[in-house]
Motif scaffolding. Structure first.
Motif, short mmCIF file in Angstrom:
data_model
loop_
_atom_site.label_atom_id
_atom_site.label_comp_id
_atom_site.label_asym_id
_atom_site.label_seq_id
_atom_site.Cartn_x
_atom_site.Cartn_y
_atom_site.Cartn_z
N UNK A 26 -12.08 21.19 62.40
CA UNK A 26 -11.91 22.56 62.87
C UNK A 26 -12.63 22.79 64.20
N UNK A 27 -12.07 23.67 65.02
CA UNK A 27 -12.77 24.11 66.21
C UNK A 27 -13.22 25.56 66.04
N UNK A 28 -12.96 26.12 64.86
CA UNK A 28 -13.27 27.53 64.62
C UNK A 28 -14.76 27.68 64.31
N UNK A 29 -15.45 28.44 65.16
CA UNK A 29 -16.90 28.60 65.00
C UNK A 29 -17.24 29.14 63.61
N UNK A 30 -16.31 29.92 63.02
CA UNK A 30 -16.62 30.50 61.72
C UNK A 30 -16.64 29.42 60.64
N UNK A 31 -15.69 28.50 60.73
CA UNK A 31 -15.67 27.42 59.76
C UNK A 31 -16.85 26.49 59.95
N UNK A 32 -17.17 26.22 61.20
CA UNK A 32 -18.33 25.37 61.46
C UNK A 32 -19.58 26.02 60.90
N UNK A 33 -19.70 27.34 61.10
CA UNK A 33 -20.83 28.06 60.54
C UNK A 33 -20.88 27.94 59.03
N UNK A 34 -19.74 28.08 58.38
CA UNK A 34 -19.69 27.98 56.92
C UNK A 34 -20.11 26.58 56.46
N UNK A 35 -19.65 25.55 57.17
CA UNK A 35 -20.04 24.18 56.80
C UNK A 35 -21.56 24.02 56.90
#
Lengths: 537, 92, 196
Positions: A26-35
């Motif tokens: 993912x490049x989505x900052x929200x998904x990276x944050x969740x990970x």
């Protein structure tokens, strides 16, 4: 040109796309944050288990369940995991990644691919750290030479792991600095930024400047073990205290990496649940920068008993007292915000108020350690342990919990069970104080830290402390069980359950991948609570 | 994109020649015994070379204040760690 | 309805962001090398005689040669960036290839120096001066290798037609990084090779 997730998005929620690849790449900052959030929370639990094992051993004055060496490993791993794998990344890389772009009205961070890389570098780091557990470290999380150069543990491997984690931290900080400078929405001037952003900006500066120094330090430690390099080896003319200088040049500022994001969260939560604008916006904003700067001037206060020159001791002690000033500025402004506010006690607010109280206690016990004469008595005692647990756990972790409860509806689209959340809070609050307050007492009475055995006269407080840790553990378990229940079957959350004014609340819960259908144009700061044209109080 | 006048190439080559000459300079000076001043002179020459690289090759001359801030602030922190460490190690 | 461009799609902002990002990264490098320079200062002040005597065992000529090599490579980079600013992709590729070549020359010279030193029984663990020498040139050398990789990748991208007079951000960014690598060596030369 950087690819941005959802640049050509079609308004789908950020969680809709399925499959492990949609997360791993993912490049989505929200998904990276969740990970990052999931990962750091796992390490919070592992580090917590080590803490409970320590408290188990400390029920009795003799080393009953574990050997001295095993005990040493436990407190080393408790500290190292909590610090490097949980508390440093959790708010910045977790909540920060999720909310910084939303707060400033951007679609993503400046460098989404570097953002993804930072997570995988972090993962590589913790995998290497876990690999080093075949021969676990027993030096304490501070890894002082000469012992760390000579111990049989897998020091070089662990050093590599921490180096990678540090790189991840640097990449995150770099990304946030550029993002905040360059990607603010039209009308989002510096003085209209949410205070969480000011806190994160100051944090990122520290991450970028301080982390390389500790990276080199661990590199040199590994080189000493592998190649016999002489920097810290007195037999070859090296200086073991030089290790401490380099180590603390990073590790003191890093406590401000831990606290500034949490303070940012408090500055967000207090106005919302007092229905009042934040008092002293500019003071709070600039105090974040002041804390970041002053934090770099005081690292020697961890080294007063190491054999530093008397002049160095005096200068570092003198400078240490100044850091309290911008910190106090924040506390006074939060209290002034509460004053005559219309206060309600939802779970985010409970944790925010807890933060102010516990962090104040922790902060006020700092000067005792910063003053040379008293530090000689208190250094390496449980007084220090209590001080940093009140600031780091009573401070940062409570702030983290506040953020998790506050932003849970936005991130997940579900509401939490408030009753269970409050029960968990009560257990956490009581458990925390019972666990750690006794340590101030045993510390002053002379109980040294990092020992599996202690004099019998300290036993009563230790038993009380262990009981406290059990209550705290139950509270945390209930809190996270509540999170799981909320995720699975919480009622759907509205876009703005707290009637807050910052930009993330003007979107659906959960947000769409591209955050905003159109980039907003900002005309006011996000604290206009209680105004006639603002939301109903 | 920033407009590069054709004088740019000439400037780069001039700076290059200056850098080479300064290198020769610093090597030659190291053979002269100036006592304490050797270090000072050597670092001075190195700083001139570094400034040329930063200002001309790295284009710092035509960058805005923000970039200058990013370039200079870390040097301040470097001075800080040196000073703080030396206050201890030199005076022990 | 026209919306303000998001930062990622506005090329001017994207270039400024990339530059800021690179300078931020260079800030971390200043502190990384800075810690080593700090250690150098601490020990040079402590053991001036050791530094005087030990540094004579280094090969001054090769050190100076390497300095000229790196300075020349920086010129090649500057001319390469100038080329692509004028839209000349092929010329850029030539200049950057020369830079990579000069980087390789630097590494070869370093290799010769190090093997010579090992041959004389001088190792990182020998004494504090050589610990510093090997660590500082070693970390610097790693950055040279990294830089060569980045520059080579830029050449590959250019051959695929990615760059023009109006867009060549990665070229500028890679160039800035390489100049920094040169900059560090400019200080290493006098501090390690030319002590007195």
């Amino acid at each position: 040109m950087e690819r941005v997730a959802g640049e050509s998005g079609n308004g789908r929620g950020y969680l809709e796309e399925r499959g492990w690849r949609s997360w791993a790449y993912t490049l989505d900052h929200k998904r990276i944050g969740v990970m990052y959030l999931y990962t750091t929370i796992v390490f919070f639990f592992i580090g917590g288990i080590f803490a409970l094992l320590l408290r188990l051993e400390l029920l009795s004055p003799q080393a009953k369940y574990f050997s001295d060496h095993t005990y040493n490993v436990f407190f080393t791993l408790h500290g190292a995991m909590m610090i490097f794998l949980f508390i440093i990344p959790a708010i910045p890389s977790g909540l920060g990644n999720f909310f910084i772009p939303m707060h400033i009205g951007a679609r993503d961070v400046a460098f989404p691919r570097i953002n993804l890389a930072s997570y995988w570098v972090f993962a590589a780091g913790f995998l290497v750290v876990i690999a080093s557990l075949v021969s676990p470290m027993d030096t304490g999380w501070t890894f002082y030479t000469p012992y760390s150069a000579k111990t049989g543990a897998a020091v070089a491997t662990l050093s590599l792991g921490i180096f990678l984690i540090g790189m991840s931290s640097i990449l995150t900080g770099l990304n946030f600095i550029v993002t905040i400078h360059k990607l603010r929405a039209p009308g989002m001037t510096w003085h209209r930024l949410p205070l969480f952003i000011w806190g994160m900006y100051a944090t990122s500066i520290i991450q970028v400047v301080a982390t390389p120094v500790v990276g080199v330090t661990f590199l040199l430690l590994a080189m000493e073990r592998l190649l016999g390099v002489a920097f810290f080896d007195p037999a070859k003319g090296g200086d073991p205290v030089l290790f401490q200088h380099f180590f603390w040049f990073y590790s003191h500022p890093v406590v401000y990496v831990m606290i500034l994001p949490a303070m940012g969260i408090i500055s967000e939560v207090i106005p919302v649940f007092s229905r009042k604008p934040i008092f002293g916006y500019k003071a709070i904003a600039y105090s974040s920068l002041a804390i970041a700067f002053l934090g770099f001037l005081v690292w020697g206060h961890h080294m007063f008993t190491s054999g530093m020159s008397p002049l160095a001791n005096e200068i570092f002690s003198f400078l240490t007292f100044f850091v309290a000033v911008p910190t106090a500025v924040k506390v006074f402004n939060w209290i002034a915000t509460l004053y005559k506010g219309s206060i309600t006690f939802e779970s985010p607010m409970l944790y925010a108020l807890t933060f102010i109280f516990l962090f104040a206690v922790g902060g006020l016990t700092g000067p005792f350690l910063g003053a040379l004469a008293t530090d000689v008595q208190l250094h390496d005692t449980y007084f220090v342990v209590a001080h940093f647990h009140y600031t780091m756990m009573g401070g940062t972790v409570m702030g983290f919990f506040a953020g998790l409860h506050y932003w849970f509806p936005k991130m997940t689209g579900k509401m939490l069970n408030e009753r269970i959340a409050r029960i968990a809070w009560a257990l956490v609050f009581i458990g925390f104080n019972v666990t750690f307050f006794t340590m101030f007492i045993t510390g002053v009475k002379g109980m040294p830290r990092r020992y599996a055995e202690y004099l019998p006269r300290f036993q009563v407080e230790n038993v009380i402390s262990t009981v406290g840790s059990a209550i705290l553990a139950v509270g945390i378990a209930v809190m996270f069980w509540n999170f799981l229940q909320g995720l699975r079957k919480g009622p759907a959350a509205p876009g703005n359950p707290w009637r807050a004014l910052s930009l993330e609340w003007q979107t659906p819960s959960p947000p769409i991948t591209e955050n905003f259908p159109e980039i907003p144009v900002v005309t006011d700061w996000p604290y206009a609570y209680g105004k006639p044209e603002g939301p109903a109080t | 994109m920033s407009h590069q006048p054709t004088g740019a190439r000439r400037t780069y080559v001039t700076v290059y020649i200056a850098l080479v000459l300064l290198t020769v300079c610093t090597v030659l000076v190291s053979y002269v015994n100036l006592g304490m001043m050797n270090v000072v002179v050597a670092l001075l020459i190195a700083s001139v070379k570094a400034s040329l690289v930063a200002l001309i090759f790295m284009n710092l001359k035509s960058e805005d204040r923000l970039v200058w801030g990013f370039a200079l602030v870390p040097i301040a922190f470097l001075a800080l760690i040196m000073l703080g460490t030396l206050v201890d190690t030199v005076l022990r | 309805m026209s919306t303000p461009p998001s930062g990622h799609t506005d090329p001017r902002i994207a270039l400024e962001a990339a530059k800021l990002g690179l300078w931020t990264f260079l800030a971390t490098e200043v502190l990384l090398f800075g810690a080593l320079f700090t250690a150098y200062t601490v020990f040079r002040v402590k053991y001036p005689a050791l530094f005087q005597s030990e540094h004579l065992k280094l090969n001054r000529s090769l050190g100076t040669l390497n300095t000229i090599v790196l300075i020349s490579s920086s010129l090649a980079v500057a001319l390469g960036v100038d080329a692509i600013r004028r839209g000349k992709a092929r010329l850029l590729e030539k200049y950057y290839a020369v830079t990579v070549l000069l980087g390789a020359v630097f590494l070869c010279v370093k290799y010769i120096e190090w093997t010579e030193e090992f041959h004389h029984g001088l190792y990182p663990g020998t004494n504090i001066f050589f610990s510093l020498y090997f660590m500082m040139t070693g970390v610097h050398g790693l950055h040279v290798i990294l830089g060569m990789g980045v520059l080579s990748y830029v050449v590959v991208l250019s051959r695929r037609g990615r760059f023009s007079g109006s867009y060549h951000t990665p070229v500028e960014i890679a160039g800035l990084y390489w100049h920094f690598v040169d900059l560090v060596w400019i200080y290493l030369l006098p501090l390690l090779y030319l002590i007195g």
